[in-house]
Design an enzyme around this catalytic site. Structure first.
Site, short mmCIF file in Angstrom:
data_model
loop_
_atom_site.label_atom_id
_atom_site.label_comp_id
_atom_site.label_asym_id
_atom_site.label_seq_id
_atom_site.Cartn_x
_atom_site.Cartn_y
_atom_site.Cartn_z
CB CYS B 102 -0.61 -0.38 1.59
SG CYS B 102 -0.11 -0.06 2.75
CB CYS B 105 4.96 -0.05 1.46
SG CYS B 105 4.02 -1.37 2.24
CG ASP B 507 4.31 -30.92 -13.75
OD1 ASP B 507 4.70 -31.45 -13.59
OD2 ASP B 507 4.89 -30.00 -11.93
CG ASP B 697 5.93 -26.53 -10.63
OD1 ASP B 697 5.82 -27.38 -11.00
OD2 ASP B 697 6.96 -26.21 -9.47
CG ASP B 701 6.61 -29.14 -15.59
OD1 ASP B 701 6.77 -29.58 -15.63
OD2 ASP B 701 6.44 -28.59 -14.45
#
Lengths: 63, 800
Positions: B102, B105, B507, B697, B701
């Site tokens: 936000c 920060c 996967d 991931d 892959d």
């Protein structure tokens, strides 16, 4: 209606000025962050607790 | 339940971390949050907690790994990639900030970093989560600045803006300037045009009209020669390659309308189309601007995933250790790999034995045991105890690089679907040009003096504004909506192709499952309570980085302390808790302690089971499993309901894959697949005409992701998977894939509606223009309305 021969060119000059101004704002990066400045203004920068701010006003107390 | 004041995660009752903030002791969930909150308070920035609108992110995982590699950023050879030197010792770098949730920060990090001596500028861009930092290298080093940012709970890593972002920034500001010229020009010309239309009806002094035409011409010039230059240039490029793109008719319409209007102005005859020319240019440029912004935003988010963080390695020379970047390593270097570290290159173990997690490369969820003399593959993670490795292969020769090569090949062989808009544009343009030619020819035969004006109005009326906005407007709306949900689209074609998907392949590890072991069940073999057993086991395992140990520690409630720990690689750990000797590990190893072998049903199943025993009797069995994501079931069912078939391809063992497939109701599940085999499988499906969506991931892959027509990588997946994917599931929520498919289908419908409307409009307007019935102002209004309708229709996609 003769005044139009003067007013329309003046309008064109204003147009040129507007375009120049806009290009200047783009060049200086004012459209890079459209969200941040709106919040920036709300944040308190003069809190006496921040190092470097101690000398500033003591009456600015925490709520 | 008490929640952490900093990150809002639940606080375990047995812990006691506190920080005094705003006059009260606030509970903290972990030492990480405590340290960050304390750092914030110590710097007088506790107002952050009052300003913020979102809870901060938990900093815990970040701290240790990141801090260690920071000093590497001070090395000149690494800095040359991303640091700009200015006068004296002044340096400048761009940073990507993670954890900015936000506006507070931004405030916090700016205040904190600016208070460091030697930092001359630190500015955060809230929209892009990027920061620029300027510092004096004599007084402070970059690594200190990064450390300071880490101390308040954010992760900063430098990136090289010259790569892409600088170009994008120039592109953006150029487009904005052109848009401004066209927009302001269009308004002025329109104003004069309205006066001239009124003059047409009420009667106007012809001198004044002539004067207004000249003024319009002057205003129109920069719009045509500066703003619309984009279209002329790309139309010229299209023609040189003998293609008929959208820009050819656009340029033709703008060019001919402008030239005709100039002619009419100079000789004071016919009609002027300056208003149409400028409006048309403005509309088209705004469409392209929006499209470009969406593309850039997706690009920025994708760049965040590819970190410049150096992979570090600990090199050992004559017994001395030094931290170097992995790129500096040579063959025959000795490297020490601590538990939890990544193996930097391919090599052979010289000393030590450990379990190594190769899931990134193979998809196997349980770590494998590696002993001296065994090979280590670069990219795998050391899970248990320190190893000393001699490097055998670096750079291009490693297993990882060979996967990258496979990936490159897969990308070039990827089948492409023709996009709707391109196809339509091609023949639309052809037909318009032929018709315009016929109209010109007809009127030339019958009324030569009218031929030019009528042909022109045909070109203006059929001006493909709505047609060229039809696709981008819909894609921009849908992309924005999906990005907000956490499904990031990194390649333009992905949405259109996703709508046509016939087969989704998942996967297993890290995609359908969480990719890490979790405690599933505790089986008590004695009278002791399960919680107590778990606490003992957690104490014994407390020193281990092994995924099994992690899972048990995570599940334990109260932490005891253990002493005299002794690990036997690949078997388990022995330790004393409260003066009693315990063993945790493989059932055989544990049984050696008391000579009693345990038999239980769960030992025969496809699960990871470890045992706990003391010197007199076996105490418990712990069943661990790579847990299936909670939303996997729902996702698979929803995809099937859409008439899309679902398969599972995994590098893992048959039993494990089968049990997952059974639970989720996937009939087509293939196990023990190597990356090359997965690739073949997908290519075979594609030969049968299937449109394949791959969700994965890992590094293994990546080639398959590249080969599938649409690929979706998980947000927490490897960088290489992100790089080869068309979409990244940042939210890690599988149902968002279903949302993506739904959205893509709706987008395709909207695109078709838009194209249909544009064609219908043209079909009606064209004959009228060809017969010479359309006045210039009618053409202009018709064009604007049809564009507006297309944009509004596309905006429907942003509402649920």
């Amino acid at each position: 209606m003769n005044i139009l021969y003067l007013l329309i060119p003046i309008g064109v000059l204003f147009l040129g000025a507007a375009i120049w101004l806009f290009i200047w704002t783009v060049r200086s990066g004012q459209y890079e962050d459209l969200e941040g400045p709106a919040y920036r203004i709300l944040m308190d920068d003069d809190d006496p607790k921040i190092p470097g701010n101690e000398k500033k006003d003591e009456k600015q107390k925490e709520e | 339940m008490l929640n952490c004041y900093h990150c809002d995660l639940p606080v375990l009752p047995s812990t006691d971390y506190k920080v005094h903030i705003k006059g009260e002791d606030r509970p903290m969930c972990c030492p990480g949050c405590q340290a960050v909150a304390q750092a914030i308070v110590d710097n007088g920035l506790e107002n952050f907690y009052q300003f913020r609108t979102e809870k901060s992110r938990n900093p815990q995982q970040a701290l240790d790994d990141v801090l260690e590699s920071l000093p590497l950023y001070d090395r000149p050879e690494l800095q040359k990639d991303f640091v700009k030197s200015e006068a004296g010792q002044l340096r400048q770098a761009s940073l990507i900030l993670e954890g900015i949730v936000c506006a507070a920060c931004v405030w916090l990090s700016e205040r904190h970093v600016m208070s460091l001596p030697g930092v001359t500028e630190f500015r955060v861009n809230y929209s892009t989560r990027r920061a620029t930092v300027k510092w004096d290298d004599d007084r402070i080093h970059l690594s200190d600045i990064l450390k300071a940012i880490t101390a308040i709970g954010y992760i900063a890593h430098p990136f090289d803006p010259s790569r892409q972002e600088k170009i994008q920034k120039q592109e953006r500001s150029k487009a904005l300037r052109k848009l401004a010229v066209a927009g302001l020009g269009a308004m002025q010309v329109m104003m004069l045009a309205v006066a001239m239309y009124a003059g047409e009806a009420q009667g106007m002094d012809s001198d004044l009209r002539h004067f207004m035409r000249w003024v319009s011409l002057v205003i129109c010039m920069p719009v045509v020669f500066y703003s619309a230059a984009t279209f002329f240039i790309s139309a010229w490029r299209d023609l040189r390659y003998r293609q008929l793109g959208m820009d050819v008719p656009v340029s033709l319409a703008i060019g001919s309308a402008f030239l005709a209007s100039v002619w009419a102005t100079i000789y004071d005859t016919g009609a002027v189309y300056f208003d149409s020319v400028t409006m048309f240019t403005f509309f088209l440029l705004s469409g392209r601007y929006l499209e470009m912004m969406a593309r850039h935003r997706a690009g920025q988010a994708a760049e965040e995933l590819v970190r410049l963080l150096p992979v570090t390695a600990t090199r050992v020379i004559d017994g001395l250790e030094e931290v170097v970047s992995a790129a500096e390593l040579q063959v025959d270097d000795m490297v020490r790999i601590k538990p939890g570290e990544t193996v930097p290159a391919d090599g052979v173990i010289v000393e030590g034995s450990s379990s190594v997690d190769e899931s990134l490369l193979t998809g196997e969820s349980v770590p494998v045991t590696r002993l001296p003399g065994n090979d280590l593959i670069g990219g795998s993670v050391n899970a248990e105890s320190p190893l000393l490795m001699r490097i055998v292969k670096v750079g291009e020769d490693t297993v990882l690089s060979s996967i990258v090569r496979l990936l490159d090949r897969a990308q070039t062989e990827k089948p492409k679907l023709a996009q709707v808009a391109d196809r339509v544009a091609g023949w639309f343009v052809g037909i318009i040009l032929i018709l315009a030619g016929l109209v010109a020819f007809y009127w030339w035969q019958h009324q030569p003096e009218q031929a030019f004006w009528i042909t022109l109005s045909v070109l203006v009326v059929t001006c493909p504004c709505a047609l060229s906005l039809a696709t981008p407007a819909a894609l921009v709306a849908a992309t924005g909506q999906l990005t907000r949900k956490g499904l990031l689209i990194t390649r333009g074609h992905a949405l259109e192709t996703l709508a046509k998907a016939t087969h989704v392949i998942f996967d297993k590890t890290g995609t359908l499952t969480h990719g890490r072991l979790k405690l599933q069940e505790v089986i008590s073999l004695s009278g002791v309570t399960k919680t107590e057993l778990l606490n003992i086991a957690a104490a014994v395992e407390s020193g281990s980085e092994h995924p099994i140990a992690r899972a048990i520690i995570e599940a334990a409630v109260d932490k005891k302390t253990a002493s005299k720990m002794h690990a036997t690689t690949g078997c388990g750990i022995e330790a004393e808790v409260n003066g009693k000797l315990y063993r945790v590990g493989k059932p055989d190893y544990v049984a050696d302690l008391n000579g009693q072998t345990v038999t239980h049903d769960c030992l025969r199943q496809a699960k990871t089971v470890i045992a706990l025993a003391d010197e007199s009797e076996p105490l418990a069995l712990f069943v661990l499993n790579d847990v299936i994501r909670e939303d996997a079931q729902e996702t698979v069912t929803a995809i099937k309901d859409k008439g899309i078939s679902v398969s599972l391809l995994s590098g893992d063992r048959q039993v494990v894959v089968d049990s997952v497939a059974d639970k989720l109701g996937i009939q087509d599940a293939l196990a023990s697949m190597l990356p090359a085999q997965k690739l073949q499988h997908i290519q075979a499906l594609q030969k049968r005409g299937e449109v394949v969506v791959m969700v994965g991931d890992g590094v293994n892959d990546a080639p398959v992701l590249a080969a599938a027509q649409v690929s979706i990588a998980m947000g927490e997946g490897s960088q290489i998977a992100h790089a080869s994917a068309d979409m990244v599931l940042l939210s890690e929520q599988l149902p968002h894939i279903v949302d993506g498919i739904t959205m893509s289908r709706r987008t395709l419908i909207v695109i078709r509606q838009n194209l249909a409307w544009a064609l219908v409009y043209n079909l009606v307007a064209l004959p009228m223009a060809a017969m010479g019935l359309v006045a210039p102002w009618m053409a202009a209004i018709g064009m604007s309305l049809s564009s507006l309708l297309v944009v509004v229709n596309a905006l429907r996609l942003t509402y649920e």
